[in-house]
Every structure is written in structure tokens, then in C-alpha cells.
Design a protein around this motif. Sequence first.
Motif, PDB file in Angstrom:
ATOM      1  N   UNK A   1     -23.694  48.071   5.300  1.00 33.03           N
ATOM      2  CA  UNK A   1     -24.913  48.802   5.052  1.00 33.03           C
ATOM      3  C   UNK A   1     -25.833  48.667   6.263  1.00 33.03           C
ATOM      4  N   UNK A   2     -26.426  49.760   6.660  1.00 32.99           N
ATOM      5  CA  UNK A   2     -27.346  49.739   7.799  1.00 32.99           C
ATOM      6  C   UNK A   2     -28.664  49.082   7.393  1.00 32.99           C
ATOM      7  N   UNK A   3     -29.443  48.712   8.380  1.00 31.69           N
ATOM      8  CA  UNK A   3     -30.700  48.027   8.126  1.00 31.69           C
ATOM      9  C   UNK A   3     -31.816  48.988   7.711  1.00 31.69           C
ATOM     10  N   UNK A   4     -31.757  50.244   8.157  1.00 29.27           N
ATOM     11  CA  UNK A   4     -32.828  51.189   7.865  1.00 29.27           C
ATOM     12  C   UNK A   4     -32.254  52.571   7.570  1.00 29.27           C
ATOM     13  N   UNK A   5     -32.918  53.286   6.700  1.00 33.96           N
ATOM     14  CA  UNK A   5     -32.480  54.617   6.296  1.00 33.96           C
ATOM     15  C   UNK A   5     -33.066  55.667   7.247  1.00 33.96           C
ATOM     16  N   UNK A   6     -32.200  56.514   7.771  1.00 41.02           N
ATOM     17  CA  UNK A   6     -32.602  57.622   8.633  1.00 41.02           C
ATOM     18  C   UNK A   6     -31.956  58.905   8.132  1.00 41.02           C
ATOM     19  N   UNK A   7     -32.575  60.052   8.448  1.00 38.06           N
ATOM     20  CA  UNK A   7     -31.935  61.341   8.199  1.00 38.06           C
ATOM     21  C   UNK A   7     -30.921  61.567   9.297  1.00 38.06           C
ATOM     22  N   UNK A   8     -29.741  61.977   8.917  1.00 37.99           N
ATOM     23  CA  UNK A   8     -28.664  62.156   9.880  1.00 37.99           C
ATOM     24  C   UNK A   8     -28.893  63.394  10.740  1.00 37.99           C
TER      25      UNK A   8
ATOM     26  N   UNK B   1     -28.984  63.451   2.755  1.00 34.91           N
ATOM     27  CA  UNK B   1     -27.780  62.922   2.110  1.00 34.91           C
ATOM     28  C   UNK B   1     -26.781  62.385   3.122  1.00 34.91           C
ATOM     29  N   UNK B   2     -26.716  62.965   4.293  1.00 40.61           N
ATOM     30  CA  UNK B   2     -25.853  62.434   5.346  1.00 40.61           C
ATOM     31  C   UNK B   2     -26.316  61.062   5.799  1.00 40.61           C
ATOM     32  N   UNK B   3     -27.619  60.903   5.950  1.00 42.05           N
ATOM     33  CA  UNK B   3     -28.178  59.606   6.324  1.00 42.05           C
ATOM     34  C   UNK B   3     -28.049  58.585   5.215  1.00 42.05           C
ATOM     35  N   UNK B   4     -28.241  59.019   3.966  1.00 38.79           N
ATOM     36  CA  UNK B   4     -28.098  58.117   2.827  1.00 38.79           C
ATOM     37  C   UNK B   4     -26.653  57.664   2.666  1.00 38.79           C
ATOM     38  N   UNK B   5     -25.716  58.560   2.883  1.00 43.59           N
ATOM     39  CA  UNK B   5     -24.301  58.195   2.812  1.00 43.59           C
ATOM     40  C   UNK B   5     -23.948  57.200   3.907  1.00 43.59           C
ATOM     41  N   UNK B   6     -24.497  57.385   5.086  1.00 44.55           N
ATOM     42  CA  UNK B   6     -24.265  56.435   6.170  1.00 44.55           C
ATOM     43  C   UNK B   6     -24.890  55.081   5.842  1.00 44.55           C
TER      44      UNK B   6
ATOM     45  N   UNK C   1     -20.075  61.251   2.750  1.00 47.40           N
ATOM     46  CA  UNK C   1     -21.210  62.144   2.520  1.00 47.40           C
ATOM     47  C   UNK C   1     -20.853  63.298   1.586  1.00 47.40           C
ATOM     48  N   UNK C   2     -19.603  63.750   1.611  1.00 47.88           N
ATOM     49  CA  UNK C   2     -19.186  64.832   0.708  1.00 47.88           C
ATOM     50  C   UNK C   2     -19.254  64.381  -0.744  1.00 47.88           C
ATOM     51  N   UNK C   3     -18.841  63.157  -1.005  1.00 45.99           N
ATOM     52  CA  UNK C   3     -18.907  62.605  -2.361  1.00 45.99           C
ATOM     53  C   UNK C   3     -20.355  62.491  -2.823  1.00 45.99           C
ATOM     54  N   UNK C   4     -21.220  62.037  -1.951  1.00 39.58           N
ATOM     55  CA  UNK C   4     -22.633  61.919  -2.305  1.00 39.58           C
ATOM     56  C   UNK C   4     -23.248  63.291  -2.558  1.00 39.58           C
TER      57      UNK C   4
ATOM     58  N   UNK D   1     -39.605  64.714   4.232  1.00 38.52           N
ATOM     59  CA  UNK D   1     -40.844  64.470   4.968  1.00 38.52           C
ATOM     60  C   UNK D   1     -41.103  62.993   5.242  1.00 38.52           C
ATOM     61  N   UNK D   2     -40.539  62.101   4.431  1.00 39.73           N
ATOM     62  CA  UNK D   2     -40.825  60.665   4.572  1.00 39.73           C
ATOM     63  C   UNK D   2     -39.822  59.972   5.489  1.00 39.73           C
ATOM     64  N   UNK D   3     -38.544  60.250   5.323  1.00 40.79           N
ATOM     65  CA  UNK D   3     -37.504  59.553   6.068  1.00 40.79           C
ATOM     66  C   UNK D   3     -37.425  60.134   7.480  1.00 40.79           C
ATOM     67  N   UNK D   4     -37.503  59.282   8.510  1.00 38.87           N
ATOM     68  CA  UNK D   4     -37.473  59.788   9.882  1.00 38.87           C
ATOM     69  C   UNK D   4     -36.080  60.218  10.315  1.00 38.87           C
ATOM     70  N   UNK D   5     -36.005  61.083  11.308  1.00 36.21           N
ATOM     71  CA  UNK D   5     -34.732  61.499  11.883  1.00 36.21           C
ATOM     72  C   UNK D   5     -34.090  60.328  12.603  1.00 36.21           C
ATOM     73  N   UNK D   6     -32.781  60.380  12.682  1.00 35.37           N
ATOM     74  CA  UNK D   6     -32.028  59.358  13.408  1.00 35.37           C
ATOM     75  C   UNK D   6     -32.412  59.420  14.884  1.00 35.37           C
ATOM     76  N   UNK D   7     -32.763  58.301  15.451  1.00 35.51           N
ATOM     77  CA  UNK D   7     -33.139  58.250  16.858  1.00 35.51           C
ATOM     78  C   UNK D   7     -34.635  58.279  17.098  1.00 35.51           C
TER      79      UNK D   7
END
Length: 63
Positions: free
Chosen positions: A1-8, A18-23, A29-32, A56-62
Motif C-alpha cells: 500500500x502506498x503512503x498517500x492517495x493520488x489521482x492517477x 479510481x486508478x489512483x485508489x486502485x494503486x 483498477x478494472x475490478x475497482x 477536487x480533493x485528491x491531488x494529481x500524481x506528481x
Amino acid sequence: MKAKLYRSVKDRKLGGVLGGLADYLNMDSSLLRIIFIVAFIGGVGSIGWIYLIWIFIVPNEGE
């Protein structure tokens, strides 16, 4: 599990949530996405609002 949630940025269909949440959860990600669609159609209407808020809340990856 990653340390922080980002949008993929790479695994993005609509907002990348959902891509970021699956990561973050280390799952496919398809299952999610299927689980999300079944929950949305199945009557869990608040899940659509949660998705929109996360865009709007979760930041983009990077960022």
C-alpha cells in the motif's frame, strides 16, 4: 500500500480517482471500476457524490 492517495495520471478514465485508489490499495483498477459501477447502479447513490468530491480533493500524481 502506498503512503498517500493520488489521482492517477497514467491509469485515468474520467478523473483518475479510481486508478489512483486502485494503486493505493494495490488492486486491479478494472475490478475497482466494476465494483464502483455495480454500487452506483445498485442504489448507493452517495458513491457518485463521493467520486465528484474526490476529484477536487485528491491531488494529481506528481503534484
